[in-house]
Design a protein around this motif. Structure first.
Motif, mmCIF file in Angstrom:
data_model
loop_
_atom_site.group_PDB
_atom_site.id
_atom_site.type_symbol
_atom_site.label_atom_id
_atom_site.label_comp_id
_atom_site.label_asym_id
_atom_site.label_seq_id
_atom_site.Cartn_x
_atom_site.Cartn_y
_atom_site.Cartn_z
ATOM 1 N N GLN A 51 0.919 -1.053 -0.002
ATOM 2 C CA GLN A 51 -0.155 0.226 0.160
ATOM 3 C C GLN A 51 0.911 1.209 0.066
ATOM 4 O OE1 GLN A 51 -3.803 -0.185 2.175
ATOM 5 N NE2 GLN A 51 -3.181 -2.103 2.914
ATOM 6 N N ARG A 151 -0.073 0.310 13.549
ATOM 7 C CA ARG A 151 -1.306 1.182 13.281
ATOM 8 C C ARG A 151 -1.415 2.255 14.366
ATOM 9 N NH1 ARG A 151 -6.729 1.463 10.848
ATOM 10 N NH2 ARG A 151 -6.594 -0.659 9.757
ATOM 11 N N VAL A 175 0.340 -9.730 7.485
ATOM 12 C CA VAL A 175 -0.415 -8.705 8.273
ATOM 13 C C VAL A 175 -0.781 -7.321 7.691
ATOM 14 C CG1 VAL A 175 0.589 -9.962 10.148
ATOM 15 C CG2 VAL A 175 1.489 -7.776 9.633
ATOM 16 N N GLU A 176 -1.928 -6.715 8.429
ATOM 17 C CA GLU A 176 -2.066 -5.374 7.721
ATOM 18 C C GLU A 176 -0.985 -4.526 7.780
ATOM 19 O OE1 GLU A 176 -5.530 -1.969 8.543
ATOM 20 O OE2 GLU A 176 -4.966 -3.137 10.053
ATOM 21 N N ASP A 178 -0.039 -0.626 6.043
ATOM 22 C CA ASP A 178 -0.429 0.560 4.991
ATOM 23 C C ASP A 178 0.714 1.555 5.137
ATOM 24 O OD1 ASP A 178 -1.506 2.667 3.606
ATOM 25 O OD2 ASP A 178 -3.142 2.745 4.618
ATOM 26 N N TRP A 182 0.076 5.172 6.837
ATOM 27 C CA TRP A 182 0.565 5.290 8.289
ATOM 28 C C TRP A 182 1.806 6.249 8.212
ATOM 29 C CZ3 TRP A 182 0.412 -0.779 9.930
ATOM 30 C CH2 TRP A 182 -1.066 -1.168 9.776
ATOM 31 N N GLN A 262 -5.454 -9.710 -0.700
ATOM 32 C CA GLN A 262 -4.641 -9.438 0.402
ATOM 33 C C GLN A 262 -5.778 -9.722 1.699
ATOM 34 O OE1 GLN A 262 -3.371 -5.379 0.338
ATOM 35 N NE2 GLN A 262 -1.437 -5.992 1.964
ATOM 36 N N ALA A 263 -7.109 -9.291 1.941
ATOM 37 C CA ALA A 263 -7.802 -9.537 2.859
ATOM 38 C C ALA A 263 -7.979 -10.859 3.336
ATOM 39 C CB ALA A 263 -9.127 -8.930 2.601
ATOM 40 N N ILE A 266 -4.684 -12.047 5.049
ATOM 41 C CA ILE A 266 -4.558 -11.475 6.553
ATOM 42 C C ILE A 266 -5.521 -12.398 7.175
ATOM 43 C CG2 ILE A 266 -5.080 -9.571 8.024
ATOM 44 C CD1 ILE A 266 -4.106 -7.823 5.609
ATOM 45 N N LYS A 267 -6.677 -12.745 6.941
ATOM 46 C CA LYS A 267 -7.536 -13.381 7.551
ATOM 47 C C LYS A 267 -7.122 -14.831 7.947
ATOM 48 C CE LYS A 267 -12.353 -14.790 8.082
ATOM 49 N NZ LYS A 267 -12.072 -16.065 8.803
ATOM 50 N N ARG A 270 -4.462 -14.869 10.582
ATOM 51 C CA ARG A 270 -4.982 -14.554 11.919
ATOM 52 C C ARG A 270 -5.756 -15.784 12.212
ATOM 53 N NH1 ARG A 270 -8.256 -10.497 10.372
ATOM 54 N NH2 ARG A 270 -10.084 -11.741 10.456
ATOM 55 N N ARG A 406 -5.718 -9.265 15.440
ATOM 56 C CA ARG A 406 -5.736 -8.486 14.487
ATOM 57 C C ARG A 406 -4.777 -7.477 14.745
ATOM 58 N NH1 ARG A 406 -12.374 -8.167 13.521
ATOM 59 N NH2 ARG A 406 -12.518 -10.390 12.838
#
Length: 407
Positions: A51, A151, A175-176, A178, A182, A262-263, A266-267, A270, A406
């Protein structure tokens, strides 16, 4: 004789067959149009996953090489650096900065704990506007199985105006993250972690603020001078001979990741991390670290009394073709670590526990066949099932542990 292993390390991670086959393609000219197209495609794909519209520069090096590049390209001898540390990799990065003559102030957090945003705010307040020029922080500390809440930390550092350097060698891709949103100035990751490619390529992002710092930087650099990578990238090349086959494999792994999305990636990380922790706890193995900040990529766990983790690791490797890692740094010999990053599936986690259960039995531990596997399957069903509806139509909450993961 070579036997395929269930590679449950925090890296290198399992490499899919499609990536291996891509890496075995015939060699190409690293100064030709084929490589220029490959480099451009890989760079664009990484920008999407990270990102960022910032430069993403690919170095033929380990993740550690990328971290060294981060330091020498934006800092100068004698600069003050604030280094937050909650594990072996944070310690390594601080030591690297010190080796280059930087004035490093380490902020150590007890092992197993996360670097909390309020701690960052308090330490930056102590520095003041004329204090540290840069902040070093490890995103995913694999030595203790903790994901630091980047984050929440990032805006605090951004407001301070200091350069923000992030080691996400083992976090990015799983993992997330950005980078632009950020406000991360320099971020480092590496091919052999969540990206599921062979080792050999470090990826370094540089913001406009980082490039301005580069203009003033006086630390020695030649192979790791990122300005040469930037100018070469504009010509569709790298300044020195790249690990061509790793670049080709990385392109294929990025294609597979784009297919999953990507989503979903990440899930998946997790959910599998949550199931892994539940399986370990079913065997009365303690999780090392604060589960509120449990890493989706690796879990560190304690042994039962009188069980040496090094013996467990040896038995798993020699008798069950399952490879996990030991502790690092100050907790060497105290914990074992199981990786669940990259192209990992529920079947891989079940296979790990199908080896762990008899391995513990071999060490005279009381284990009922299937007790961990059942816990894993139940936990995974909790996170993967569609939300149940209450009488009023509200969705059922996920387990608190899954939500905490998360961060």
């Amino acid at each position: 004789m070579y036997r395929p292993q269930n590679l449950r390390l925090p890296g290198p991670t399992f490499v899919p067959q499609a990536v291996l086959q891509a890496s075995a393609r015939p060699m190409i000219n690293h100064r030709g149009p084929e490589f220029a197209a490959l480099l451009a495609a890989v760079t664009r794909a990484l920008q999407d996953f990270l990102q960022t519209r910032n430069d993403v520069l690919l170095l033929t090096a380990s993740g550690t090489g990328g971290l060294e590049a981060a330091i020498v390209n934006v800092l100068s001898a004698g600069d003050k650096v604030l280094a937050f540390n909650n594990g072996a990799f944070g310690e390594r990065w601080a030591a690297m900065a010190k080796a280059y003559g930087l004035d490093v102030r380490r902020v150590d957090v007890p092992l197993g704990r996360a670097i909390e945003p309020e701690l960052v705010r308090d330490e930056l307040r102590k520095e003041g506007p004329n204090g540290a020029r840069a902040v070093l922080l490890t995103h995913n500390e694999t030595s203790v199985g903790v994901l630091n809440p980047l984050r929440e930390i990032a805006p605090i550092i951004r407001e301070s105006g200091k350069l923000f350097l992030v080691d996400s060698v083992s976090g990015a891709g799983a993992v997330e993250l950005d980078i632009d949103g950020w406000g991360i100035d320099v971020c480092v990751t590496a091919s052999q972690k969540a990206w599921g490619a062979p080792p050999g390529v470090a990826m370094v992002t540089m913001s406009e603020k980082a490039w301005k710092a580069h203009e003033r930087s006086d630390l020695p650099k030649l192979y790791f001078d990122l300005a040469s990578y930037k100018s070469s990238l504009e010509k569709g090349a790298t300044p020195a001979t790249p690990a061509v086959t790793v670049f080709i494999g990385l392109q294929e792994s990025l294609r597979l990741m784009a297919e999953e999305g990507q989503a979903a990636i990440i899930k998946r990380h997790r959910d599998l991390a949550y199931a892994t922790r539940r399986g370990l706890q079913a065997l009365n193995l303690g999780i090392f670290g604060d589960e509120r900040y449990a890493s989706p990529c690796v879990t560190a766990f304690r042994m039962p009394t009188r069980v040496d983790p090094r013996n467990l690791i040896r038995i798993l490797r020699d008798d069950y073709d399952t490879v996990i890692a030991g502790g690092q740094g100050r907790i060497e010999g105290q914990v074992a670590r199981v990786g669940h990053m990259g192209f990992v599936t529920l079947q891989d986690i079940v296979a790990f526990f199908s080896a762990l259960e008899p391995a513990l039995k071999d060490l005279n531990q009381p284990v009922e066949p299937g007790q961990a596997i059942s816990a894993v399957l139940r936990a995974h069903a909790e996170t993967s099932a569609p939300p149940a509806r209450t009488a009023r139509g509200a969705a059922r909450r996920e387990p608190a542990d899954a939500v905490a993961g998360r961060r």
